[in-house]
Structures are given as structure tokens and as C-alpha cells.
Design a protein around this motif. Structure first.
Motif, PDB file in Angstrom:
ATOM      1  N   GLU A 332       4.392  -2.492   0.080  1.00  0.00           N
ATOM      2  CA  GLU A 332       3.800  -3.914  -0.168  1.00  0.00           C
ATOM      3  C   GLU A 332       2.343  -3.541   0.076  1.00  0.00           C
ATOM      4  OE1 GLU A 332       7.072  -7.301   1.115  1.00  0.00           O
ATOM      5  OE2 GLU A 332       5.672  -6.528   2.765  1.00  0.00           O
ATOM      6  N   ARG A 333       1.300  -4.581  -0.352  1.00  0.00           N
ATOM      7  CA  ARG A 333      -0.020  -4.519   0.064  1.00  0.00           C
ATOM      8  C   ARG A 333      -0.258  -5.237   1.170  1.00  0.00           C
ATOM      9  NH1 ARG A 333      -3.404  -2.804  -4.001  1.00  0.00           N
ATOM     10  NH2 ARG A 333      -2.624  -2.769  -6.081  1.00  0.00           N
ATOM     11  N   SER A 345       3.235   4.581   9.278  1.00  0.00           N
ATOM     12  CA  SER A 345       3.384   4.720   7.807  1.00  0.00           C
ATOM     13  C   SER A 345       2.054   5.422   7.443  1.00  0.00           C
ATOM     14  CB  SER A 345       3.629   3.457   7.145  1.00  0.00           C
ATOM     15  OG  SER A 345       3.863   3.333   5.972  1.00  0.00           O
ATOM     16  N   TYR A 346       2.040   5.573   6.246  1.00  0.00           N
ATOM     17  CA  TYR A 346       1.097   6.194   5.640  1.00  0.00           C
ATOM     18  C   TYR A 346       0.377   5.342   4.690  1.00  0.00           C
ATOM     19  CZ  TYR A 346       1.490  10.764   7.454  1.00  0.00           C
ATOM     20  OH  TYR A 346       1.516  11.923   8.351  1.00  0.00           O
ATOM     21  N   VAL A 347      -0.798   4.804   4.484  1.00  0.00           N
ATOM     22  CA  VAL A 347      -1.430   3.591   3.674  1.00  0.00           C
ATOM     23  C   VAL A 347      -2.428   4.341   2.535  1.00  0.00           C
ATOM     24  CG1 VAL A 347      -2.745   1.888   3.707  1.00  0.00           C
ATOM     25  CG2 VAL A 347      -0.989   1.880   5.463  1.00  0.00           C
ATOM     26  N   PRO A 356      -8.380   9.969  -2.362  1.00  0.00           N
ATOM     27  CA  PRO A 356      -6.845   9.859  -2.945  1.00  0.00           C
ATOM     28  C   PRO A 356      -5.518  10.177  -1.922  1.00  0.00           C
ATOM     29  CG  PRO A 356      -7.835  11.883  -3.445  1.00  0.00           C
ATOM     30  CD  PRO A 356      -8.831  11.061  -2.567  1.00  0.00           C
ATOM     31  N   VAL A 357      -5.898  10.551  -0.801  1.00  0.00           N
ATOM     32  CA  VAL A 357      -5.039  10.903   0.221  1.00  0.00           C
ATOM     33  C   VAL A 357      -4.524  10.007   1.044  1.00  0.00           C
ATOM     34  CG1 VAL A 357      -4.263  12.777   1.885  1.00  0.00           C
ATOM     35  CG2 VAL A 357      -5.623  13.333   0.089  1.00  0.00           C
ATOM     36  N   PRO A 358      -3.211   9.458   1.065  1.00  0.00           N
ATOM     37  CA  PRO A 358      -2.779   8.574   2.149  1.00  0.00           C
ATOM     38  C   PRO A 358      -3.180   8.667   3.630  1.00  0.00           C
ATOM     39  CG  PRO A 358      -1.243   8.957   0.545  1.00  0.00           C
ATOM     40  CD  PRO A 358      -2.095  10.005   0.317  1.00  0.00           C
ATOM     41  N   VAL A 359      -3.511   7.684   4.233  1.00  0.00           N
ATOM     42  CA  VAL A 359      -4.044   7.746   5.718  1.00  0.00           C
ATOM     43  C   VAL A 359      -2.742   7.480   6.672  1.00  0.00           C
ATOM     44  CG1 VAL A 359      -5.683   7.058   7.228  1.00  0.00           C
ATOM     45  CG2 VAL A 359      -6.291   7.364   4.978  1.00  0.00           C
ATOM     46  N   GLU A 360      -2.549   8.092   7.531  1.00  0.00           N
ATOM     47  CA  GLU A 360      -1.339   7.875   8.443  1.00  0.00           C
ATOM     48  C   GLU A 360      -2.084   6.646   9.395  1.00  0.00           C
ATOM     49  OE1 GLU A 360       1.374   9.792  12.085  1.00  0.00           O
ATOM     50  OE2 GLU A 360      -0.481  10.814  11.315  1.00  0.00           O
ATOM     51  N   LYS A 361      -0.915   5.591   9.512  1.00  0.00           N
ATOM     52  CA  LYS A 361      -1.416   4.482  10.511  1.00  0.00           C
ATOM     53  C   LYS A 361      -0.269   4.497  11.370  1.00  0.00           C
ATOM     54  CE  LYS A 361      -4.997   3.352   7.900  1.00  0.00           C
ATOM     55  NZ  LYS A 361      -6.188   3.323   8.353  1.00  0.00           N
ATOM     56  N   THR A 371      -4.942  -2.521   0.659  1.00  0.00           N
ATOM     57  CA  THR A 371      -4.473  -1.303   0.496  1.00  0.00           C
ATOM     58  C   THR A 371      -2.935  -1.225   0.528  1.00  0.00           C
ATOM     59  OG1 THR A 371      -4.702  -1.032   3.172  1.00  0.00           O
ATOM     60  CG2 THR A 371      -6.457   0.010   1.581  1.00  0.00           C
ATOM     61  N   ILE A 372      -2.436  -0.325   0.161  1.00  0.00           N
ATOM     62  CA  ILE A 372      -0.747  -0.076  -0.156  1.00  0.00           C
ATOM     63  C   ILE A 372      -0.089   0.732   0.893  1.00  0.00           C
ATOM     64  CG2 ILE A 372       0.937   0.568  -1.953  1.00  0.00           C
ATOM     65  CD1 ILE A 372      -1.179   0.217  -4.048  1.00  0.00           C
ATOM     66  N   ASN A 373       0.839   0.117   1.591  1.00  0.00           N
ATOM     67  CA  ASN A 373       1.530   0.629   2.479  1.00  0.00           C
ATOM     68  C   ASN A 373       2.625   1.444   1.866  1.00  0.00           C
ATOM     69  OD1 ASN A 373       2.869   1.149   4.967  1.00  0.00           O
ATOM     70  ND2 ASN A 373       4.363  -0.564   4.916  1.00  0.00           N
ATOM     71  N   GLY A 374       2.949   2.522   2.758  1.00  0.00           N
ATOM     72  CA  GLY A 374       3.783   3.534   2.122  1.00  0.00           C
ATOM     73  C   GLY A 374       5.239   3.389   2.459  1.00  0.00           C
ATOM     74  N   ASN A 375       6.031   4.406   3.006  1.00  0.00           N
ATOM     75  CA  ASN A 375       7.479   4.256   3.111  1.00  0.00           C
ATOM     76  C   ASN A 375       7.829   3.737   4.595  1.00  0.00           C
ATOM     77  OD1 ASN A 375       7.883   5.606   0.815  1.00  0.00           O
ATOM     78  ND2 ASN A 375       7.880   7.643   1.702  1.00  0.00           N
ATOM     79  N   GLY A 376       6.759   3.402   5.373  1.00  0.00           N
ATOM     80  CA  GLY A 376       7.069   2.690   6.606  1.00  0.00           C
ATOM     81  C   GLY A 376       6.817   1.427   6.738  1.00  0.00           C
ATOM     82  N   ALA A 377       7.474   0.710   7.736  1.00  0.00           N
ATOM     83  CA  ALA A 377       7.062  -0.761   8.115  1.00  0.00           C
ATOM     84  C   ALA A 377       6.156  -0.792   9.335  1.00  0.00           C
ATOM     85  CB  ALA A 377       8.273  -1.390   8.528  1.00  0.00           C
ATOM     86  N   LEU A 378       5.201  -1.853   8.854  1.00  0.00           N
ATOM     87  CA  LEU A 378       4.109  -1.931   9.749  1.00  0.00           C
ATOM     88  C   LEU A 378       4.000  -3.464  10.493  1.00  0.00           C
ATOM     89  CD1 LEU A 378       1.234   0.004   8.174  1.00  0.00           C
ATOM     90  CD2 LEU A 378       2.536   0.710  10.341  1.00  0.00           C
TER      91      LEU A 378
END
Length: 816
Positions: A332-333, A345-347, A356-361, A371-378
Motif C-alpha cells: 500500500e501507499r 519494512s522496506y519502503v 531506486p533502492v527501497p529504504v528500511e523502516k 511512497t510505497i510500502n514493501g512486504n512488511g506491515a507498518l
């Protein structure tokens, strides 16, 4: 005294640069207008207004001038409406908001309808109504979006072009077919005859002018009557003159001199058709110049999972307030700016920063809306909402930059203000000259009409603003925000780029760079003991050592008898071992011999420390503020562009020179106090050197403002960003090279457009006037003139659109 407020309003029926000049003139004459800048490509006017400004005056002035304002109608639900007095109060409160044209409240349905010249006055309306005691809530707008409006305009032009073409084709075939194919001419004469052929052409051409071409007359003739001719006036005069002459030749040939009874219906019809085609193609192309803004707007999601009464409920993003707790699922955004409170997660932040490289959050990390959330839930807490979010600020910055007027545009404006009257004068002189020296009146008419048609200044008016819109939009997609559009031109002329050091060239906090163990001690054992001591200190160097130990997965042991020795270091007992950590003078005081060379660290700009365990030297430690990985390649790229590079820093000369040597920096200005950076910039600017300054801190703000172009690192402070002309959304210095590249590309594109626009007129006006006829028997027909004029505008806009595909010269792979 109140500072001027900035408003942006849409202006319709702008067709050329002359229209821009006249619209600006009438707006500047309105009471309360301090500055008025009209943008032909965006079809907007940016106004700076004082408190005595009345939006109704601006609307009336534009209506009178023939350039009606594009008004925005917005609806709100209103609370606390109970009687007619309430209606009057809320209407008066909202009507006093600068930019509001009218406000009408409806007691029956508790709604307020506001007409304004600027769609961005909604927050001011909300505030004014709330202060009056009648809180309002925006109702979703059911009017066409800007995209839909542009699409509708292009669709209408397409329809009119098709109709005109269908009506013009028989006229063109009947008249020009006979000239090109003698047999066809004889066939027409033997079947329907010349009189019938001309009559058919008259009927079809009249329909073309009265239906698809009507807009040129309804706009052009009134402008001519006001002594303010524009492009529509030229088309109306040209096509109207050709039609009038042909009609007289058809119905009253005796009025004309012998031998001049001929018709130019095909010229009148083709002129209208080709110019409509050009406007259609131009409208389609112009609709794409705002793609960057539209993409940014679409980044914001419509709903989000917001905690309400202990459960996460789908909620409209516009209803989120600061402090709300929001949950974002994988893919999700992010709804609004916030701080992570739970989850990892990585965003993907590439659409905001260009990285271009997702950033760890993780917990405590900052999130950016859109911004777009990766595979984790935040789970995160909203920190900025609505117009305060980073995305909203970016959209505002890009929009402001796209509406800017560059210094180069001033020359264009001065020329185009008198250009149309000058063209009309040239057309009159052309007719007079050929009446005196030419073969016939019809010949003179053809030349005069060709001059009128060929010289429409659309291309000149579009040359600069279309390039600005596309260039700044593409820059935003690459993580470069031009807060001030004028920086586009200035940055392309920069000769020196000066950098702040800490946080700009370097990462901005000390890190452990070297840890060399001695006398048989093991690396991890010594690091664990030293970090256990340093964990008791708040010094930045101590924090760097502790971070390094934790990064190695080492478990620290609380020390006993910790003592901070001012000016020397620290002493403590850890797990039964006596630990000393500090400068060489601490080792000397404790009579611990340093029998290893260590000068290399000082030469590299690093601060050497020493650790001793139980009276024996155990390690030599170096701590430094590391250079960012991208700094060296970015500076090398600046040198490749022929620019000189300077560094302005508060560090001592030795450390500064060490950093400069590693980065190959040309000029170093060390030991500069925060309030001395402006003087340092001025010293770099000696001899008229155009200088850009790159910084990130609060103390950089004066230098950013004093330089010719201030470039702020987006990861820096808000104060630095506000003082800058250009903002790099990431902390990567390759963005400086990308900004320079984009400014140079955009300015080159503008110059190409202006060269084409001015060169086209300079070359073809004489051709249309017939200067080559005596030498080469060459005369430009009005129909060809119409085609060339339409092509020039389409060329300029299409050339500007090439900037959409400009690539950043420095990508992730370019980093060392």
C-alpha cells in the motif's frame, strides 16, 4: 504592513504572446495587484496581491480585455446554520478571503458554494468560516478535473478540425485541382462551369468560416476594435480578406479592376482548417506538459486504515489529523507523513527522492506520504497532513516553478507586445508596395494575407513556458525540486559550486573508521571493552564507537568506577580489567608508551584515539565524519562539466585540506564561523563568478540565500530548504550534477524554441511579403503560410516535450 499574498488564477482564450502581455497589463492595473505574471503554456496568472485586492476587479478586468478568468466553484457543508442571519455572516466572512469572487450559503441544505479565482484558497475559506462560528467541510468536487478539461478542449478542437477539413477538401479540389491538372480544369468547365464551381466554393467556405472558424472572428474582431490585436485578429483579417475579395469577384466582379476577378476561397478555408489542426495538435501536446504534476497528485491514496475507537477503520485521507495512528499493509501507499511506531519494512521512496533502492523502516523512522510500502506491515503516527505533507509541498514547489518567468522571457515579452501591430503594418505596406509595383490587386492581396497568417506569434509565446513546465516536472521525477523557476536559468550559468562540509560532503556524524589492535589483543574483545566504557559518555565520538560495537553484535558490560578525565579521555574497570580510552596525552600521563606510527590518521582528517588494557596499549582507534560515497564521483562529474569546486567549512585547516585532497576540491575556505559563510561565498564570487552553494544546516541558510543559486540537501533542515532555490530530495550529491544537467538541457531547449520561433518569423515574413518574387518568381500562398504557422507552434511544444525523457547523468551505478 502585511506581506503580499500569492494567488494563481486560470486565464482563458490566450492564444499568443501578445495576449500574455495584454493580460498582464490589465491585471497590473487592478487595485491591490503588486505583481502579475501570465503563463501562456499553463494558461495561468500568478498574482501577488495586497489586502485591498478584490478578486471581482481582476475578473472584470480580464473579461473586459477578452481573456475571461477560469473560475473555480467549490462546495462545502456548513455547521451551525440556523437562520438567515447565519447565512449572511458566513457569506460575508468567506467573501472577505482574498481570491474569493462570491459566496452563497443555502439554509435549506446547509451548503456553501464559493466561486474563487484560485483553487488553493480552500484552507483560507475553511479558516475564515470557522472563525465566524460556522465550520465547513469540503464536498468532493463533481466538476471536470483539469485533465478532463484539457481533454474536452482537445476533443472540441478535433471535432471542429474534422468538420472544417471535410468542408475544405471539395473547395481545395475544385480550385487547386484545376491548376495542378489541366484536364480536371477542363472537365469542371465543361460540366458545372466556373460560376457554379465558385458558388460551391463560396457556400462551403462560408460554412467553414461561420462554424469551425467562428472562434477566430468572435475573439479577433473585438480585440482589433479595442486596438489590441492578437493571433485571432491576424487569422480573422487574413481569412476574412481572402473570403471578402473572392465574394466580390463572384457576385460583383465589375467593382474590381479588369483582370483581377479571381477567387481565393480555398485559401480562406485552408487557413482556418490548418490553424485549427495546429491548435488541436498543440492542445494535445500542451496537455502532456503537466504530466509530472498529475503523476505527483495521483501518488496520494484516497483512504487509509486509521485507528478509531481501538480499531483500524478505512478513513478518507482528508479526514486524518496530526497524531492519528495509521496502519499500512504490504504494497500500500503511505497515506501521510509520519513516524513508525511498530513493524519493519522496506519502503520505495523513488517517486519522491529519485533513489531506486527501497529504504528500511523500523521503529522511529520517518515515512513520507505517497511512497510505497514493501512486504512488511507498518503502524505509524501522522506527523504532517494535508497541505503540510512532503508530497503536498513538492507539488506546490513544482507548480510554482512551472509558473515561473525566466529573465530570458522578458526579452520575448517586450518583442511580442508590439509584434502583432508591427505585422499588420508590414502587411499593409506589402499590399501598398505590390499595388504600386506589382502585376495586380489580387497579387497584392495574396501577399498581404500571407504576411498576416505566417506571422502569428504563438510559437514565441510558448517557447519558454512549455520548456519550463516539462523541465521542472522531469526534474521533480528525478528528485530535484526547483523551488524558484528562475534558478533554471541561473544554475545553467554557474561556474563554481561551493559545498558545506559537514552533512553535505560528509555524512554529518562521526563513525569509527579504523580499529587496529596491538600487542596480541583480539579485535572484538578490545572493541567490547572500549565500547562498554564509552557507553557512559555522551560525546559524539563515544557514540560512534558504541554504534560500531553494536553493529558487530557485541554485548556491552556496565563498567565500574567510571571516570571522565576532562581533556584527556575516560577511565573505568570492566570485567576486572582497567580500561583507558583517550588521546595520546592520556597515554603519556599514564606512562603508556605509544610505539606505533599514527600520523597517517591526521593526514586523512581523522581523529586518533588510543585504548589501553591493564597498562598495555591495546588498540589505536580513528574516528571521523565519513565522506558520503557519492561525493567523490559527484565532484569529478562537476570537474568534467568544466566547473570549479570549493569547500566552506568550520573545520581547522589541516582537517579541511585532508578532506579536500581526497575529493580533489579546488578551493578550501576553512575555519569559517557560521556567521562568516556569507563572506566566504562572496569571496568565491569575486570577479563575477556565478556560484552555487550546497548546504543542509540551519547555519547554511544565509549562504544559500547569498549565493547565485542555493541548493539545499532535502535531508537537511526546513530552514535551509526554505532559503534555497533548488532542493535535492535525497542526500546524495549526484543530485547536484543532475540539477545542473537538467538546467542546462532545459535552457538549451528554450534557446532552440526561441531560435525556431524568431528565425521562422524573420525568414518567412519576407518570403510571404514577396521579396523573392522578382528574383525567383516565388510567392508564398496564404494556405501554405497557415500550414507553416501551425507547424511552428506544434514544433515548439513537441520540442519541449522531449525534456520528459531526459535521463539523469549520474545514477546509482555511478557511485563509488
Amino acid at each position: 504592513m502585511n506581506d503580499p499574498q500569492t494567488l494563481t488564477l486560470g486565464v482563458t482564450q490566450l492564444s499568443c504572446a501578445s495576449c500574455v502581455g495584454r493580460a498582464e497589463t490589465v491585471l497590473r492595473a487592478v487595485t491591490g495587484v503588486v505583481v502579475a505574471d501570465v503563463n501562456l503554456a499553463a494558461e495561468t496568472a500568478k498574482l501577488q496581491v495586497s489586502p485591498d485586492f478584490a478578486a471581482t476587479d481582476a475578473v472584470a478586468a480580464l473579461d473586459t480585455a477578452g481573456y475571461p478568468a477560469a473560475l473555480n466553484t467549490t462546495r462545502f457543508t456548513v455547521e451551525n446554520l440556523s437562520c438567515a442571519s447565519c447565512v449572511g455572516r458566513v457569506e460575508r466572512a468567506v467573501s472577505d478571503v482574498p481570491g474569493v469572487v462570491s459566496a452563497a450559503a443555502n439554509l435549506a441544505n446547509d451548503e456553501l458554494t464559493v466561486v474563487s479565482i484560485d483553487a488553493h484558497v480552500t484552507p483560507s475559506i475553511t479558516t475564515a468560516a470557522a472563525k465566524a462560528g460556522y465550520p465547513v467541510t469540503l464536498i468532493a468536487d463533481d466538476h471536470p478535473a483539469p485533465d478532463d478539461t484539457k481533454a474536452a478542449e482537445a476533443a472540441t478542437l478535433k471535432q471542429m478540425t474534422v468538420i472544417a477539413a471535410m468542408l475544405t477538401l471539395p473547395v481545395f479540389i475544385l480550385e487547386m485541382g484545376g491548376h495542378m491538372i489541366p484536364a480536371f480544369h477542363h472537365w469542371v468547365m465543361s460540366t458545372i462551369g466556373m460560376g457554379t464551381s465558385w458558388t460551391v466554393q463560396f457556400v462551403l467556405t462560408t460554412i467553414v468560416l461561420a462554424w469551425p472558424g467562428r472562434q477566430f472572428f468572435t475573439k479577433g474582431i473585438p480585440a482589433l476594435a479595442k486596438a489590441a490585436p492578437d493571433m485571432n485578429s491576424l487569422v480573422a483579417l487574413g481569412s476574412g480578406a481572402a473570403w471578402t475579395f473572392s465574394t466580390v469577384a463572384l457576385f460583383a466582379p465589375a467593382i474590381l479592376p479588369d483582370g483581377t476577378q479571381t477567387v481565393y476561397f480555398e485559401a480562406a478555408a485552408v487557413i482556418v482548417t490548418l490553424i485549427l489542426l495546429g491548435r488541436y495538435l498543440e492542445a494535445r501536446a500542451k496537455g502532456r506538459t503537466g504530466d509530472a504534476i498529475r503523476k505527483l497528485v495521483k501518488l496520494s491514496p484516497q483512504t487509509a486504515l486509521v485507528e478509531r475507537d481501538g480499531t483500524f477503520t478505512p478513513t478518507d485521507v482528508d479526514s486524518i489529523i496530526t497524531g492519528d495512528v495509521i496502519q499500512t499493509r504490504p504494497g500500500e501507499r503511505i497515506a501521510v507523513d509520519g513516524t513508525v511506531t511498530a513493524g519493519t519494512s522496506y519502503v520505495d521512496e523513488s517517486m519522491i527522492t529519485g533513489e531506486p533502492v527501497p529504504v528500511e523502516k523500523t521503529t522511529g523512522a520517518a515515512l513520507v506520504g505517497g511512497t510505497i510500502n514493501g512486504n512488511g506491515a507498518l503502524t505509524y503516527t501522522a506527523t504532517k497532513v494535508g497541505a503540510d505533507t512532503t508530497l503536498a509541498q513538492i507539488i506546490r514547489m513544482v507548480s510554482d516553478a512551472q509558473g515561473a518567468k525566466l529573465p530570458i522571457q522578458d526579452l520575448v515579452n517586450r518583442i511580442t507586445l508590439w509584434f502583432v501591430p508591427a505585422v499588420m503594418a508590414i502587411a499593409c505596406l506589402t499590399i501598398i508596395a505590390w499595388l504600386v509595383f506589382g502585376p495586380s490587386f489580387s497579387f497584392a492581396l495574396v501577399a498581404g494575407v500571407a504576411v498576416l497568417i505566417i506571422a502569428c506569434p504563438c510559437a514565441m509565446g510558448l517557447a519558454t513556458p512549455t520548456s519550463i513546465m516539462v523541465g521542472t516536472g522531469r526534474a521533480a521525477e528525478l528528485g530535484v525540486l526547483f523551488r524558484r523557476g528562475t534558478a533554471l536559468q541561473t544554475l545553467s550559468q554557474v561556474q563554481t559550486v561551493a559545498f558545506d562540509k559537514t552533512g553535505t560532503l560528509t555524512k554529518g556524524r562521526p563513525e569509527l573508521t579504523d580499529f587496529e589492535t596491538l600487542n596480541g589483543f583480539r579485535h572484538d574483545d578490545v572493541l567490547r571493552l572500549v565500547a562498554s566504557v564509552e557507553a557512559q559518555s555522551e560525546h559524539p565520538i563515544a557514540a560512534a564507537i558504541v554504534r560500531a560495537a553494536k553493529a558487530h553484535g557485541l554485548t556491552l558490560t556496565p563498567p565500574d568506577d567510571f571516570t571522565a578525565i576532562t581533556g584527556y579521555g575516560a577511565k573505568a574497570t570492566v570485567a576486572g580489567h582497567e580500561i583507558l580510552v583517550g588521546a595520546d596525552r592520556l597515554m603519556a600521563r599514564e606512562q603508556i608508551a605509544i610505539d606505533v606510527p599514527h600520523t597517517k590518521f591526521g593526514e586523512q582528517g581523522k581523529s586518533p584515539l588510543y585504548a589501553a588494557i591493564d597498562g598495555k596499549l591495546a588498540a589505536i582507534i580513528a574516528v571521523a565524519d565519513p565522506i558520503k560515497p557519492s561525493s567523490k564521483t559527484a565532484i569529478a562529474a562537476l570537474h568534467d562539466l568544466g566547473l570549479s569546486v570549493a569547500m566552506i567549512t568550520g573545520d581547522n585547516a589541516a582537517t579541511a585540506q585532508a578532506i579536500a585532497s581526497q575529493l580533489n576540491i579546488d578551493t578550501v575556505v576553512p575555519e569559517v564561523l557560521p556567521d562568516g559563510k556569507v563572506a566566504a561565498i562572496q569571496s568565491v564570487q569575486q570577479n563575477g563568478t556565478q556560484t552555487a552553494f550546497v548546504g543542509d544546516g540551519i547555519n547554511d541558510a544565509p549562504a544559500l540565500a547569498a549565493s547565485d543559486v542555493g541548493i539545499a540537501i532535502g535531508t537537511g533542515t526546513d530552514i535551509a530548504i526554505e532559503a534555497a532555490d533548488v532542493v535535492l530530495m535525497s542526500g546524495d550529491l549526484r543530485g547536484v550534477v543532475n540539477a545542473l544537467h537538467l538546467s542546462q538541457k532545459t535552457m538549451r531547449n528554450i534557446k532552440q524554441n526561441l531560435f525556431w520561433a524568431f528565425g521562422y518569423n524573420a525568414l518567412l515574413i519576407p518570403v510571404a511579403a514577396g521579396v523573392f518574387y522578382p528574383l525567383f518568381n516565388l510567392l508564398l500562398s496564404p494556405a501554405l503560410a497557415a500550414g507553416a504557422m501551425a507547424l511552428s507552434s506544434v514544433f515548439v511544444v513537441t520540442n519541449a516535450l522531449r525534456l520528459r525523457w531526459v535521463n539523469a547523468p549520474m545514477t546509482e551505478d555511478a557511485r563509488s
